[in-house]
Design a protein around this motif. Structure first.
Motif, mmCIF file in Angstrom:
data_model
loop_
_atom_site.group_PDB
_atom_site.id
_atom_site.type_symbol
_atom_site.label_atom_id
_atom_site.label_comp_id
_atom_site.label_asym_id
_atom_site.label_seq_id
_atom_site.Cartn_x
_atom_site.Cartn_y
_atom_site.Cartn_z
ATOM 1 N N GLU A 154 46.322 29.910 35.865
ATOM 2 C CA GLU A 154 45.021 30.467 35.467
ATOM 3 C C GLU A 154 45.026 31.959 35.739
ATOM 4 O OE1 GLU A 154 40.448 30.465 37.145
ATOM 5 O OE2 GLU A 154 41.608 28.610 37.317
ATOM 6 N N MET A 155 44.745 32.758 34.718
ATOM 7 C CA MET A 155 44.672 34.212 34.855
ATOM 8 C C MET A 155 43.214 34.606 35.116
ATOM 9 S SD MET A 155 47.839 35.045 34.371
ATOM 10 C CE MET A 155 47.694 36.828 34.257
ATOM 11 N N ARG A 156 42.990 35.417 36.132
ATOM 12 C CA ARG A 156 41.615 35.815 36.469
ATOM 13 C C ARG A 156 41.558 37.321 36.691
ATOM 14 N NH1 ARG A 156 37.443 32.824 40.599
ATOM 15 N NH2 ARG A 156 35.685 34.219 40.240
ATOM 16 N N GLN A 157 40.848 38.004 35.790
ATOM 17 C CA GLN A 157 40.674 39.449 35.916
ATOM 18 C C GLN A 157 39.553 39.750 36.906
ATOM 19 O OE1 GLN A 157 40.023 41.433 32.196
ATOM 20 N NE2 GLN A 157 39.961 43.485 33.092
ATOM 21 N N ILE A 158 39.796 40.665 37.817
ATOM 22 C CA ILE A 158 38.823 40.998 38.852
ATOM 23 C C ILE A 158 38.571 42.504 38.854
ATOM 24 C CG2 ILE A 158 39.446 39.030 40.311
ATOM 25 C CD1 ILE A 158 41.121 40.952 42.000
ATOM 26 N N GLY A 159 37.584 42.937 39.640
ATOM 27 C CA GLY A 159 37.289 44.352 39.808
ATOM 28 C C GLY A 159 37.795 44.852 41.153
ATOM 29 N N VAL A 160 37.575 46.135 41.398
ATOM 30 C CA VAL A 160 38.106 46.738 42.625
ATOM 31 C C VAL A 160 37.433 46.176 43.880
ATOM 32 C CG1 VAL A 160 38.890 48.884 41.564
ATOM 33 C CG2 VAL A 160 36.514 48.684 42.305
#
Length: 313
Positions: A154-160
């Motif tokens: 599962e690919m999960r884009q996150i923020g800083v």
């Protein structure tokens, strides 16, 4: 008189606990047939699969009223010695998976930064956390990783801020960062909060490990606002025991005012010394505001918008 045997409806309902799970420390409301205590490590079945968690508190009505649509789950058992050994093995495996993922990203030339990899305890999936400024086509990467790891990826884009939640350790205060300990959601923070609390406006001193404004600026903001409402604003005309004066500055926590008296002396007084507020806004404010509003209206009437100009052409 005979007593009917207990039915399923009369049996005690399962207990509910708030359990913190996963790398992002998501709060789940998990059911259990057994009782647990604060801080106990458990194995939980969630919608992601089987993972480890930490019991925080019993999920009472009062507790649930402070949560918004928390995901559910089921506590299977306490963490055993064998589970601890399995976690150590998973941790070693996770480091290898991180290196493998990094190698594939470099090979495919993807414009993304790998932050962390989470391998679920039950092995149902591997979650890849990454940063990216633009949309990334990672379909080939997922296929390659799934083939190598032999599990769902599962690919999960996150923020800083989530990056800090995953990787940060200690803050400037010397304590573990809030986002990695007690915070379950990131509170909105603004420069106004720093200004009201008379904090330094040096970005390097009011920024956290994520590079954004520190979450702790939000903690006391409501108290500062409430205390500020008890004080006359700067520019207000007040009547004190020594006569009239003009408020120059507010000391919110001390509940004091720096005022300028009619004979041009500057004195620090307690708010209790203010007998009444003669004029809350400084003279000329309304006139200035009215003039500014008229000027803006005139500008709006005289100058067509960009869209209007294009239509006229």
């Amino acid at each position: 008189m005979s007593t009917a045997p207990p039915t399923d409806e009369t049996k005690a309902s399962p207990m509910k606990y708030v359990v913190r799970c996963g790398s992002l420390r998501t709060l789940h409301v998990a059911t259990s047939k057994s009782s647990f205590h604060y801080g106990e490590k458990v194995i939980v079945r969630t919608d992601r699969g089987m993972e480890t968690g930490e019991v925080l508190v019993e999920a009472t009505e009062h507790t649930l009223s402070h949560m918004t649509n928390p995901p559910g789950g089921q506590i299977l058992r306490s963490l055993s010695g064998d589970d601890v050994n399995d976690l150590s093995h998973i941790s070693d495996q996770g480091r290898k998976e991180f290196d493998a993922c990094k190698r594939h990203i470099h090979r495919l030339g993807l414009d993304m930064k790998l932050v962390d990899i989470e391998h679920l305890f039950g092995g149902e999936r591997v979650v890849v956390y990454y940063l990216a400024d633009k949309r990334v086509d990672f379909r080939q990467l997922v296929r390659d990783l799934a083939s190598e790891f032999q599990t769902r990826v599962e690919m999960r884009q996150i923020g800083v801020r989530d990056e800090a939640k995953l990787l940060a350790d200690y803050g400037d205060c010397g304590k573990p960062v809030c986002c990695n300990t007690h915070l379950s959601a990131m509170p909105p923070v603004s420069m106004r909060m720093a200004k009201l609390q008379k904090a330094t406006l040096d970005p390097s001193k009011i920024s956290g490990r994520c590079g954004r404004l520190k979450c702790c600026l939000r903690y006391e903001f409501d108290t500062y606002e409430e205390m500020q409402r008890e004080l006359p604003p700067p520019g207000a005309q007040v009547l004190t025991r020594d006569g009239k004066a003009t408020v120059i500055f507010q000391e919110i926590l001390a509940q004091q005012l720096l005022v300028q008296t009619e004979d041009n002396r500057r004195v620090l007084i307690d708010v209790s010394d203010v007998l009444s507020v003669v004029q809350k806004k400084p003279a000329g404010d309304n006139r200035s505001s009215s003039k500014s509003k008229k000027k803006q209206n005139s500008k709006n009437l005289d100058t067509p918008s960009k869209a209007e100009g294009e239509e006229n052409l």
